[in-house]
Design an enzyme around this catalytic site. Structure first.
Site, PDB file in Angstrom:
ATOM      1  N   LYS A  55       0.991 -19.824   5.683  1.00 17.38           N
ATOM      2  CA  LYS A  55       0.111 -20.406   6.690  1.00 17.38           C
ATOM      3  C   LYS A  55      -0.514 -19.286   7.513  1.00 17.38           C
ATOM      4  O   LYS A  55       0.050 -18.186   7.527  1.00 17.38           O
ATOM      5  CB  LYS A  55       0.878 -21.367   7.581  1.00 17.38           C
ATOM      6  CG  LYS A  55       1.896 -20.668   8.497  1.00 17.38           C
ATOM      7  CD  LYS A  55       2.354 -21.539   9.614  1.00 17.38           C
ATOM      8  CE  LYS A  55       2.194 -20.824  10.917  1.00 17.38           C
ATOM      9  NZ  LYS A  55       2.898 -21.354  12.032  1.00 17.38           N
ATOM     10  N   ARG A 100       0.805  -1.231   0.000  1.00 17.95           N
ATOM     11  CA  ARG A 100       0.000   0.000   0.000  1.00 17.95           C
ATOM     12  C   ARG A 100       0.831   1.272   0.000  1.00 17.95           C
ATOM     13  O   ARG A 100       0.343   2.322  -0.340  1.00 17.95           O
ATOM     14  CB  ARG A 100      -0.869   0.021   1.263  1.00 17.95           C
ATOM     15  CG  ARG A 100      -1.984  -0.986   1.210  1.00 17.95           C
ATOM     16  CD  ARG A 100      -2.904  -0.825   2.386  1.00 17.95           C
ATOM     17  NE  ARG A 100      -2.385  -1.508   3.550  1.00 17.95           N
ATOM     18  CZ  ARG A 100      -3.164  -2.094   4.457  1.00 17.95           C
ATOM     19  NH1 ARG A 100      -4.467  -2.047   4.342  1.00 17.95           N
ATOM     20  NH2 ARG A 100      -2.641  -2.708   5.498  1.00 17.95           N
ATOM     21  N   HIS A 132       2.931 -27.951  11.379  1.00 17.09           N
ATOM     22  CA  HIS A 132       4.303 -28.436  11.589  1.00 17.09           C
ATOM     23  C   HIS A 132       4.355 -29.813  12.254  1.00 17.09           C
ATOM     24  O   HIS A 132       5.031 -30.714  11.781  1.00 17.09           O
ATOM     25  CB  HIS A 132       5.109 -27.463  12.457  1.00 17.09           C
ATOM     26  CG  HIS A 132       5.076 -26.042  11.975  1.00 17.09           C
ATOM     27  ND1 HIS A 132       5.132 -25.709  10.648  1.00 17.09           N
ATOM     28  CD2 HIS A 132       5.005 -24.876  12.647  1.00 17.09           C
ATOM     29  CE1 HIS A 132       5.093 -24.393  10.524  1.00 17.09           C
ATOM     30  NE2 HIS A 132       5.016 -23.874  11.719  1.00 17.09           N
ATOM     31  N   GLU A 141       8.929 -23.121  22.412  1.00 17.05           N
ATOM     32  CA  GLU A 141       9.516 -21.793  22.236  1.00 17.05           C
ATOM     33  C   GLU A 141       9.734 -21.191  23.611  1.00 17.05           C
ATOM     34  O   GLU A 141       8.937 -21.440  24.526  1.00 17.05           O
ATOM     35  CB  GLU A 141       8.566 -20.894  21.441  1.00 17.05           C
ATOM     36  CG  GLU A 141       8.383 -21.318  20.004  1.00 17.05           C
ATOM     37  CD  GLU A 141       7.397 -20.410  19.291  1.00 17.05           C
ATOM     38  OE1 GLU A 141       7.836 -19.555  18.519  1.00 17.05           O
ATOM     39  OE2 GLU A 141       6.186 -20.561  19.524  1.00 17.05           O
ATOM     40  N   ASP A 167      -1.800 -23.130  15.400  1.00 15.97           N
ATOM     41  CA  ASP A 167      -0.621 -22.472  14.845  1.00 15.97           C
ATOM     42  C   ASP A 167       0.505 -23.463  14.559  1.00 15.97           C
ATOM     43  O   ASP A 167       1.276 -23.275  13.621  1.00 15.97           O
ATOM     44  CB  ASP A 167      -0.142 -21.403  15.853  1.00 15.97           C
ATOM     45  CG  ASP A 167       0.902 -20.465  15.256  1.00 15.97           C
ATOM     46  OD1 ASP A 167       0.765 -20.128  14.068  1.00 15.97           O
ATOM     47  OD2 ASP A 167       1.843 -20.083  15.978  1.00 15.97           O
ATOM     48  N   HIS A 218       6.972 -24.014   6.537  1.00 17.72           N
ATOM     49  CA  HIS A 218       8.423 -23.787   6.421  1.00 17.72           C
ATOM     50  C   HIS A 218       9.253 -24.850   7.136  1.00 17.72           C
ATOM     51  O   HIS A 218      10.424 -25.015   6.859  1.00 17.72           O
ATOM     52  CB  HIS A 218       8.809 -22.365   6.856  1.00 17.72           C
ATOM     53  CG  HIS A 218       8.727 -22.150   8.330  1.00 17.72           C
ATOM     54  ND1 HIS A 218       7.575 -21.792   8.967  1.00 17.72           N
ATOM     55  CD2 HIS A 218       9.662 -22.265   9.291  1.00 17.72           C
ATOM     56  CE1 HIS A 218       7.793 -21.690  10.251  1.00 17.72           C
ATOM     57  NE2 HIS A 218       9.057 -21.971  10.488  1.00 17.72           N
ATOM     58  N   LYS A 248      13.340 -27.224   6.263  1.00 13.86           N
ATOM     59  CA  LYS A 248      14.515 -27.343   7.134  1.00 13.86           C
ATOM     60  C   LYS A 248      15.310 -28.601   6.795  1.00 13.86           C
ATOM     61  O   LYS A 248      14.735 -29.669   6.585  1.00 13.86           O
ATOM     62  CB  LYS A 248      14.084 -27.405   8.606  1.00 13.86           C
ATOM     63  CG  LYS A 248      13.543 -26.091   9.121  1.00 13.86           C
ATOM     64  CD  LYS A 248      13.169 -26.230  10.587  1.00 13.86           C
ATOM     65  CE  LYS A 248      12.474 -24.992  11.100  1.00 13.86           C
ATOM     66  NZ  LYS A 248      13.349 -23.836  11.221  1.00 13.86           N
ATOM     67  N   LYS A 282       4.494 -21.835  24.066  1.00 11.21           N
ATOM     68  CA  LYS A 282       5.318 -20.630  24.185  1.00 11.21           C
ATOM     69  C   LYS A 282       5.738 -20.467  25.639  1.00 11.21           C
ATOM     70  O   LYS A 282       5.071 -20.977  26.539  1.00 11.21           O
ATOM     71  CB  LYS A 282       4.521 -19.412  23.732  1.00 11.21           C
ATOM     72  CG  LYS A 282       4.249 -19.423  22.223  1.00 11.21           C
ATOM     73  CD  LYS A 282       3.782 -18.084  21.736  1.00 11.21           C
ATOM     74  CE  LYS A 282       3.516 -18.085  20.247  1.00 11.21           C
ATOM     75  NZ  LYS A 282       4.731 -18.129  19.424  1.00 11.21           N
TER      76      LYS A 282
HETATM   77  N1  LIG Z   1       5.826 -13.100  10.575  1.00 15.91           N
HETATM   78  C1  LIG Z   1       6.117 -14.361  10.682  1.00 15.91           C
HETATM   79  O1  LIG Z   1       7.102 -14.726  11.315  1.00 15.91           O
HETATM   80  C2  LIG Z   1       5.257 -15.406  10.011  1.00 15.91           C
HETATM   81  C3  LIG Z   1       5.560 -16.744  10.236  1.00 15.91           C
HETATM   82  C4  LIG Z   1       4.820 -17.727   9.589  1.00 15.91           C
HETATM   83  C5  LIG Z   1       3.787 -17.357   8.742  1.00 15.91           C
HETATM   84  N2  LIG Z   1       3.476 -16.039   8.557  1.00 15.91           N
HETATM   85  C6  LIG Z   1       2.384 -15.699   7.644  1.00 15.91           C
HETATM   86  O2  LIG Z   1       2.879 -14.840   6.636  1.00 15.91           O
HETATM   87  C7  LIG Z   1       1.904 -13.902   6.234  1.00 15.91           C
HETATM   88  C8  LIG Z   1       2.429 -12.502   6.439  1.00 15.91           C
HETATM   89  O3  LIG Z   1       2.730 -12.316   7.801  1.00 15.91           O
HETATM   90  P1  LIG Z   1       3.438 -11.017   8.368  1.00 15.91           P
HETATM   91  O4  LIG Z   1       3.778 -11.305   9.780  1.00 15.91           O
HETATM   92  O5  LIG Z   1       4.506 -10.572   7.456  1.00 15.91           O
HETATM   93  O6  LIG Z   1       2.210  -9.973   8.353  1.00 15.91           O
HETATM   94  P2  LIG Z   1       2.272  -8.404   8.522  1.00 15.91           P
HETATM   95  O7  LIG Z   1       3.569  -7.980   9.127  1.00 15.91           O
HETATM   96  O8  LIG Z   1       1.002  -8.017   9.181  1.00 15.91           O
HETATM   97  O9  LIG Z   1       2.256  -7.910   7.007  1.00 15.91           O
HETATM   98  C9  LIG Z   1       1.103  -7.966   6.229  1.00 15.91           C
HETATM   99  C10 LIG Z   1       1.400  -7.335   4.883  1.00 15.91           C
HETATM  100  O10 LIG Z   1       0.189  -7.309   4.113  1.00 15.91           O
HETATM  101  C11 LIG Z   1      -0.042  -5.987   3.644  1.00 15.91           C
HETATM  102  N3  LIG Z   1      -1.469  -5.744   3.573  1.00 15.91           N
HETATM  103  C12 LIG Z   1      -2.409  -6.034   4.512  1.00 15.91           C
HETATM  104  N4  LIG Z   1      -3.637  -5.710   4.064  1.00 15.91           N
HETATM  105  C13 LIG Z   1      -3.462  -5.185   2.803  1.00 15.91           C
HETATM  106  C14 LIG Z   1      -4.345  -4.668   1.802  1.00 15.91           C
HETATM  107  N5  LIG Z   1      -5.674  -4.612   2.005  1.00 15.91           N
HETATM  108  N6  LIG Z   1      -3.809  -4.257   0.648  1.00 15.91           N
HETATM  109  C15 LIG Z   1      -2.470  -4.291   0.431  1.00 15.91           C
HETATM  110  N7  LIG Z   1      -1.591  -4.781   1.336  1.00 15.91           N
HETATM  111  C16 LIG Z   1      -2.085  -5.216   2.503  1.00 15.91           C
HETATM  112  C17 LIG Z   1       0.639  -5.094   4.638  1.00 15.91           C
HETATM  113  O11 LIG Z   1       0.918  -3.873   4.009  1.00 15.91           O
HETATM  114  P3  LIG Z   1       0.975  -2.454   4.782  1.00 15.91           P
HETATM  115  O12 LIG Z   1       2.394  -2.312   5.194  1.00 15.91           O
HETATM  116  O13 LIG Z   1       0.569  -1.485   3.768  1.00 15.91           O
HETATM  117  O14 LIG Z   1       0.040  -2.567   5.955  1.00 15.91           O
HETATM  118  C18 LIG Z   1       1.877  -5.903   4.946  1.00 15.91           C
HETATM  119  O15 LIG Z   1       2.841  -5.748   3.923  1.00 15.91           O
HETATM  120  C19 LIG Z   1       0.662 -14.232   7.067  1.00 15.91           C
HETATM  121  O16 LIG Z   1      -0.145 -15.117   6.346  1.00 15.91           O
HETATM  122  C20 LIG Z   1       1.238 -14.944   8.288  1.00 15.91           C
HETATM  123  O17 LIG Z   1       0.298 -15.799   8.878  1.00 15.91           O
HETATM  124  C21 LIG Z   1       4.201 -15.068   9.171  1.00 15.91           C
END
Ligand SMILES: NC(=O)c1ccc[n+]([C@@H]2O[C@H](COP(=O)([O-])OP(=O)(O)OC[C@H]3O[C@@H](n4cnc5c(N)ncnc54)[C@H](OP(=O)(O)O)[C@@H]3O)[C@@H](O)[C@H]2O)c1
EC number: 1.1.1.49
Length: 507
Positions: A169, A62, A261, A237, A256, A199, A203, A359
C-alpha cells in the site's frame, strides 16, 4: 468427503498449510518494511515448518552487496525482529536459497541477472519456476517494476509454474491514480496473480470478525438496524510520524488508514454471510457493502480532519506536526480524520458508521464497537440506572486482542441499582498459541495462491470513490483543526457525534 479419515483430506483446513516449491523476490529489500516485517516473517514461516525445503529468497536493491552481505542483513533483521526463537538449523537451511541481485529498477541488465538467478535457483533449489515478486518499494516505483517484470519475461507462467505480484500500500492516492495503476498491473498480470497488501486483513482478530459473526448463532440475529444504534471503528496511534515525513506529508491519515484498513474493517463488519469462504465469495460480499456506502450530503458536518499540535505523550513533551523535521510549516496534511457514512441496504439503512484514525492520540488501539440501541422501555427507577450506557460488542483488534461485551448488571446490595459491566474474551488467556504476525499469514497465502485476505481491484477503486469527495471537500475548505498531542483529537470530532446525540468511545 473424499477420504474416510478427515485428517488425511488435503483440503482439511485444520492441517498446517505448507507452501509447495517456490521462492520470493523482494524488491526494496533494504527498506524499513522488509527489515522489520518481511524478512522476519519469512524466517518465522521457515521456523514453523511452513516453507518448502528448497525455498529461496532473492533480494533486489541498489547496494553493492554480495550474497553473503545480504544473508548477514537478513540474519540481523531476523535476530532483531522475528517472533519465534532463532534456530541455527532452520537458518542454515534457509541460507542455501538466499541470493542478492544488485540494480536499480530501470536497469535492464539487473532484471536479466534476476532472470538467470531464478533459473539457477530452479535447478539448485527445485523452486519449479514458482516465484512471487514482492514490491516493497516506493509507490511511484510500482509501475516501473511491473513493466520490467513483463519486459524480461519474469511474469510468464511457463510449463505449469506460477508467477505472482505482491503490491504494498498505498494503492494509488485517489480513484484516478488507482485506476491507472490497476491498468498497468493488469496489462502484465491476470487478476488471480495479483495480491494487494492490506496487512490488517492478515491479523487474527480481523479474521475473527468472520468467526464471531458466522460461526455463532447469538450475534447475527441482532447485527442489523433493528438493534444496532451505530458502529464506531477506531484506529488510534500514540506515535507521531517519526522519520516518515517524506511518505506521510501530502497523503495524510484518511488516505493512509481510512481508505484501506478502516473501510475493509467496515466491510467485514457489515457484509452478508458469503456463500463460502473462498476468495470470490468473500470479495463479492465486501464489494456489495463498499458499493452501498453513502456519504452524507453535508461533508462539512460529517467529516473532520485534524493535525497534532505540541503536547504531552507518555509523560514526555512532544512537538507538533508542523514542527516535525521535513514538514512544510504550512502543510495542510491531516494526521487525524473522522468520517460518518451510511450503508444503503436493508440491513443497515439509517445506522451511521463512524470511522476515525489519528496519530498522537491518547493511546494505541484499534477496535470495532457495535453499539446497540437502548432498551425501548426500562422498568427500573431512572435514579437507579444513571450510569447505564448502551450495550456494545467491541472487537479489540490491537493491542490486547479479544472481544468485549458490555451490558448493564445489578450492583450487589439491597437496591435495584444497575451499572455497566464488561465480559471479556482475551486471546492471551484462551489460547496458548501466540498469534502469527499478519505478514507471516499473508506471505504464506501468496505462496499458496490463497487470495482470501487480499483486496480486489473493485474494492480498492470503490474505497477511493468513497474517500475522493471528502478529500476534495477538504482541499477546498479551510485547514485541519489543531489538537494537542496525547488527546483524542479535535473538539470538532466530538461535536460531530454530539450533533447526533452520541459520543466517541474512550478506549
Ligand atoms: N515501513 C512501513 O512500516 C510500511 C508500512 C506499510 C506499507 N509500507 C509500504 O511498503 C513499501 C516499502 O516501504 P519502506 O518503508 O520499506 O520504504 P523505504 O524504507 O523507503 O525502502 C524503499 C526501498 O526501495 C528501494 N528503492 C527505492 N528506489 C529504488 C530504485 N530506483 N531502484 C532500486 N531500489 C530502489 C530502496 O533501496 P535503497 O536502499 O537502495 O535506497 C529501499 O530498499 C512502500 O510501498 C510503503 O508504502 C511500508
Amino acid at each position: 468427503m473424499s477420504s474416510s479419515n478427515p485428517l488425511r483430506d488435503p483440503a482439511d483446513r485444520r492441517l498446517p498449510r505448507i507452501a509447495g516449491p517456490s521462492g520470493l523476490v523482494i524488491f526494496g529489500v533494504t527498506g524499513d518494511l522488509s527489515r522489520k516485517k518481511l524478512m522476519p516473517a519469512v524466517y518465522d514461516l521457515a521456523n514453523r515448518g511452513l516453507l518448502p525445503p528448497g525455498f529461496s529468497l532473492v533480494g533486489f536493491a541498489r547496494r553493492e552487496w554480495q550474497n553473503e552481505d545480504f544473508a548477514q542483513e537478513v540474519h540481523d533483521a531476523v535476530k532483531e525482529h522475528a517472533r519465534t526463537p532463532f534456530r541455527e538449523e532452520v537458518w542454515q537451511q534457509l541460507i542455501q536459497g538466499m541470493r542478492f541481485v544488485q540494480g536499480t529498477f530501470d536497469d535492464d541488465d539487473a532484471f536479466e541477472r534476476l532472470r538467470s538467478t531464478i533459473d539457477e535457483l530452479d535447478k539448485a533449489q527445485g523452486t519449479g519456476g514458482n516465484f512471487a515478486f514482492y514490491l516493497s518499494v516506493p509507490p511511484r516505483s510500482f509501475p516501473v517494476v511491473i513493466q520490467q517484470l513483463k519486459k524480461h519475461g519474469l511474469a510468464d507462467q511457463e510449463g505449469g509454474s506460477w508467477r505472482r505480484a505482491v503490491i504494498e500500500k498505498p494503492f494509488g492516492h485517489d480513484l484516478k491514480s488507482a485506476e491507472e495503476l490497476n491498468k498497468v498491473v493488469h496489462e502484465v498480470f491476470e487478476p488471480d496473480q495479483v495480491f494487494r497488501i492490506d496487512h490488517y486483513l492478515g491479523k487474527e482478530t480481523v479474521q475473527n470478525i468472520l468467526a464471531l459473526r458466522f460461526a455463532n448463532t447469538m450475534f447475527e440475529p441482532i447485527w442489523n438496524r433493528s438493534f444496532v444504534d451505530h458502529v464506531q471503528i477506531t484506529m488510534a496511534e500514540d506515535i507521531g510520524i517519526g522519520g516518515r515525513a517524506g511518505y506521510y506529508d501530502g497523503i495524510g491519515a484518511a488516505r493512509d488508514v481510512i481508505q484501506n484498513h478502516l473501510l475493509q474493517l467496515m466491510a467485514l463488519t457489515a457484509m452478508e454471510e458469503p456463500a463460502s469462504f473462498d476468495a470470490d465469495a468473500l470479495a463479492a460480499e465486501k464489494t456489495k457493502v463498499l458499493g452501498a456506502v453513502r456519504l452524507p450530503k453535508d461533508l462539512g458536518r460529517s467529516s473532520v480532519r485534524g493535525q497534532y499540535a505540541a503536547g504531552w505523550q507518555g509523560g514526555e513533551k512532544v512537538i507538533g506536526y508542523l514542527q516535525e523535521e521535513g514538514i512544510d510549516p504550512r502543510s495542510k496534511t491531516d494526521t487525524y480524520a473522522a468520517i460518518k457514512v451510511g450503508i444503503d441496504n436493508r440491513r443497515w439503512a439509517g445506522v451511521p458508521f463512524y470511522l476515525r484514525t489519528g496519530k498522537r492520540l491518547g493511546r494505541r488501539v484499534t477496535e470495532i464497537a457495535v453499539v446497540f440501541q437502548r432498551a425501548p422501555h426500562s422498568p427500573f427507577d431512572h435514579t437507579a440506572t444513571e450510569e447505564l450506557g448502551q450495550n456494545a460488542v467491541v472487537i479489540r483488534v490491537q493491542p490486547d486482542e479479544g472481544i468485549t461485551v458490555r451490558f448493564g448488571s445489578k450492583v450487589p446490595g439491597t437496591s435495584m441499582e444497575i451499572r455497566d459491566v464488561s465480559m471479556d474474551f482475551a486471546y492471551g488467556e484462551s489460547f496458548t498459541e501466540s498469534s502469527p504476525e499478519a505478514y507471516e499469514r499473508l506471505i504464506l497465502d501468496v505462496l499458496l495462491g490463497d487470495a482470501n485476505l487480499f483486496p480486489r481491484t473493485e474494492e480498492v477503486e470503490l474505497s477511493w470513490k468513497i474517500l475522493d469527495p471528502i478529500e476534495q471537500y477538504w482541499d477546498k475548505h479551510g485547514k485541519p483543526a489543531q489538537y494537542p498531542s496525547g488527546t483524542w483529537g479535535p473538539a470538532e470530532a466530538d461535536e460531530m457525534l454530539a450533533r447526533d446525540g452520541r459520543s466517541w468511545r474512550r478506549p
